[in-house]
Design a protein around this motif. Structure first.
Motif, PDB file in Angstrom:
ATOM      1  N   PRO A  19      -0.093  -6.509   9.375  1.00 52.03           N
ATOM      2  CA  PRO A  19       1.207  -6.409   9.258  1.00 52.03           C
ATOM      3  C   PRO A  19       1.654  -6.310   7.658  1.00 52.03           C
ATOM      4  O   PRO A  19       2.635  -5.755   7.192  1.00 52.03           O
ATOM      5  CB  PRO A  19       2.112  -7.732   9.691  1.00 52.03           C
ATOM      6  N   ALA A  20       0.766  -7.014   6.619  1.00 50.22           N
ATOM      7  CA  ALA A  20       1.189  -7.085   5.281  1.00 50.22           C
ATOM      8  C   ALA A  20       1.027  -5.410   4.789  1.00 50.22           C
ATOM      9  O   ALA A  20       1.843  -5.144   4.039  1.00 50.22           O
ATOM     10  CB  ALA A  20      -0.053  -7.824   4.663  1.00 50.22           C
ATOM     11  N   ASN A  21       0.152  -4.982   5.250  1.00 51.78           N
ATOM     12  CA  ASN A  21      -0.015  -3.473   4.977  1.00 51.78           C
ATOM     13  C   ASN A  21       1.196  -2.546   5.358  1.00 51.78           C
ATOM     14  O   ASN A  21       1.487  -1.761   4.648  1.00 51.78           O
ATOM     15  CB  ASN A  21      -1.497  -2.781   5.294  1.00 51.78           C
ATOM     16  N   LEU A  22       1.679  -2.839   6.455  1.00 55.03           N
ATOM     17  CA  LEU A  22       2.583  -1.981   7.153  1.00 55.03           C
ATOM     18  C   LEU A  22       3.743  -2.379   6.447  1.00 55.03           C
ATOM     19  O   LEU A  22       4.815  -1.346   6.245  1.00 55.03           O
ATOM     20  CB  LEU A  22       2.705  -2.270   8.666  1.00 55.03           C
ATOM     21  N   VAL A  23       4.236  -3.477   6.206  1.00 55.76           N
ATOM     22  CA  VAL A  23       5.310  -3.797   5.449  1.00 55.76           C
ATOM     23  C   VAL A  23       5.308  -3.711   3.892  1.00 55.76           C
ATOM     24  O   VAL A  23       6.203  -3.016   3.254  1.00 55.76           O
ATOM     25  CB  VAL A  23       5.517  -5.323   5.864  1.00 55.76           C
ATOM     26  N   ILE A  24       4.521  -4.323   3.263  1.00 59.04           N
ATOM     27  CA  ILE A  24       4.194  -4.246   1.690  1.00 59.04           C
ATOM     28  C   ILE A  24       3.906  -3.015   1.061  1.00 59.04           C
ATOM     29  O   ILE A  24       4.440  -2.522   0.202  1.00 59.04           O
ATOM     30  CB  ILE A  24       3.324  -5.491   1.289  1.00 59.04           C
ATOM     31  N   THR A  25       2.936  -2.160   1.537  1.00 55.97           N
ATOM     32  CA  THR A  25       2.277  -1.110   1.213  1.00 55.97           C
ATOM     33  C   THR A  25       3.174  -0.116   0.898  1.00 55.97           C
ATOM     34  O   THR A  25       3.461   0.611  -0.088  1.00 55.97           O
ATOM     35  CB  THR A  25       1.039  -0.724   1.733  1.00 55.97           C
ATOM     36  N   PRO A  26       4.222   0.151   1.959  1.00 58.95           N
ATOM     37  CA  PRO A  26       4.923   1.268   1.681  1.00 58.95           C
ATOM     38  C   PRO A  26       6.120   0.879   0.702  1.00 58.95           C
ATOM     39  O   PRO A  26       6.395   1.923   0.024  1.00 58.95           O
ATOM     40  CB  PRO A  26       5.844   1.470   3.021  1.00 58.95           C
ATOM     41  N   ILE A  27       6.520  -0.255   0.446  1.00 56.26           N
ATOM     42  CA  ILE A  27       7.295  -0.440  -0.592  1.00 56.26           C
ATOM     43  C   ILE A  27       6.735  -0.443  -1.884  1.00 56.26           C
ATOM     44  O   ILE A  27       7.279   0.221  -2.808  1.00 56.26           O
ATOM     45  CB  ILE A  27       7.838  -1.938  -0.322  1.00 56.26           C
ATOM     46  N   PHE A  28       5.687  -1.180  -2.126  1.00 56.33           N
ATOM     47  CA  PHE A  28       4.932  -0.878  -3.437  1.00 56.33           C
ATOM     48  C   PHE A  28       4.281   0.319  -3.867  1.00 56.33           C
ATOM     49  O   PHE A  28       4.361   0.491  -5.088  1.00 56.33           O
ATOM     50  CB  PHE A  28       4.008  -2.238  -3.550  1.00 56.33           C
ATOM     51  N   MET A  29       3.699   0.862  -2.863  1.00 56.69           N
ATOM     52  CA  MET A  29       2.958   2.088  -3.250  1.00 56.69           C
ATOM     53  C   MET A  29       3.707   3.433  -3.071  1.00 56.69           C
ATOM     54  O   MET A  29       3.111   4.369  -3.312  1.00 56.69           O
ATOM     55  CB  MET A  29       1.648   2.176  -2.215  1.00 56.69           C
ATOM     56  N   GLY A  30       4.820   3.309  -2.409  1.00 59.40           N
ATOM     57  CA  GLY A  30       5.690   4.523  -2.064  1.00 59.40           C
ATOM     58  C   GLY A  30       5.205   5.579  -1.136  1.00 59.40           C
ATOM     59  O   GLY A  30       5.477   6.804  -1.317  1.00 59.40           O
ATOM     60  N   VAL A  31       4.504   4.915  -0.081  1.00 54.33           N
ATOM     61  CA  VAL A  31       3.860   5.760   0.595  1.00 54.33           C
ATOM     62  C   VAL A  31       4.891   5.602   2.216  1.00 54.33           C
ATOM     63  O   VAL A  31       5.362   4.474   2.293  1.00 54.33           O
ATOM     64  CB  VAL A  31       2.381   5.672   1.097  1.00 54.33           C
ATOM     65  N   ASP A  32       4.616   6.738   2.992  1.00 56.93           N
ATOM     66  CA  ASP A  32       5.235   6.566   4.464  1.00 56.93           C
ATOM     67  C   ASP A  32       4.728   5.676   5.142  1.00 56.93           C
ATOM     68  O   ASP A  32       3.404   5.510   5.116  1.00 56.93           O
ATOM     69  CB  ASP A  32       5.518   7.881   5.018  1.00 56.93           C
ATOM     70  N   TYR A  33       5.502   4.761   5.734  1.00 62.37           N
ATOM     71  CA  TYR A  33       5.014   3.786   6.618  1.00 62.37           C
ATOM     72  C   TYR A  33       4.178   4.498   7.806  1.00 62.37           C
ATOM     73  O   TYR A  33       3.041   3.915   8.262  1.00 62.37           O
ATOM     74  CB  TYR A  33       6.232   2.971   7.668  1.00 62.37           C
ATOM     75  N   LYS A  34       4.313   5.451   8.209  1.00 60.97           N
ATOM     76  CA  LYS A  34       3.390   6.356   9.320  1.00 60.97           C
ATOM     77  C   LYS A  34       1.992   6.687   8.688  1.00 60.97           C
ATOM     78  O   LYS A  34       1.338   6.698   9.359  1.00 60.97           O
ATOM     79  CB  LYS A  34       4.108   7.383   9.983  1.00 60.97           C
TER      80      LYS A  34
END
Length: 185
Positions: free
Chosen positions: A120-135
């Protein structure tokens, strides 16, 4: 904490940071995922002094990484979540059951906790900070992120299991650790 405990935690925290800086092995399918053995000294802190000391050490390393290594808030937060889950759970279980079986159970549970928290950390945090799409992140969970975290946590847990007793015994023999401050494995 007494002075010897603080010194031991400080030295092991510094060793953790040094290992994180010096040993970075890329995970071949995703080279931006880097294995480092920095969790090993923090697991030892957790086994010697409990989960709170291990979490404090994790927080200190996360802040230092964010400030000086260039990992920023994203790296610090992800490090705190992953390492915190591993060491917090492992140390908590070990301190409830002070023997080899408790150590193994703690390390396995800590490994599973790290893997579980990082999905869940990668699913929530990574899109926010890395600017990548959730999918895009979701498509990487099963083939890359989950196995990487499992390999990292298992490797650090196994090494900790193999070296903990020697390190604890050394600290006791040299008088750097009082016998009542630690639990035998």
């Amino acid at each position: 904490m007494d002075v010897k405990k603080i010194a031991n935690v400080g030295v092991l925290t510094a060793l953790s940071l040094i290992l994180m800086l010096l040993i970075k092995i890329p995970y071949p399918p995703m080279p931006f995922l880097l294995y480092d053995p920095g969790d090993i000294p923090i697991l030892i802190i957790g086994f010697l002094f409990g989960p709170v000391a291990a979490l404090i050490s994790t927080l200190i390393n996360s802040i230092i990484m964010a400030a000086f290594v260039g990992d920023g808030i994203y790296g610090a937060l992800m490090h705190f979540l992953s390492t915190g889950a591993l060491v917090g759970v492992a140390a908590y279980i070990y301190h409830k059951s002070h023997n080899k079986k408790g150590a193994v159970k703690g390390l396995i549970a800590g490994t599973l906790a790290m893997v579980a928290i990082m999905v869940p950390a990668n699913l929530v945090i990574t899109p926010i900070f890395m600017g990548v799409d959730y999918k895009q992140v979701l498509s990487m969970i099963l083939p890359f992120i989950l196995p990487f975290n499992l390999i990292k946590a298992l490797t650090n847990s196994m090494v900790t299991f193999l070296v903990y007793k020697r390190i604890a015994d050394f600290l006791r023999r040299t008088g750097l650790l009082r016998i009542d401050n630690t639990i035998k494995v």
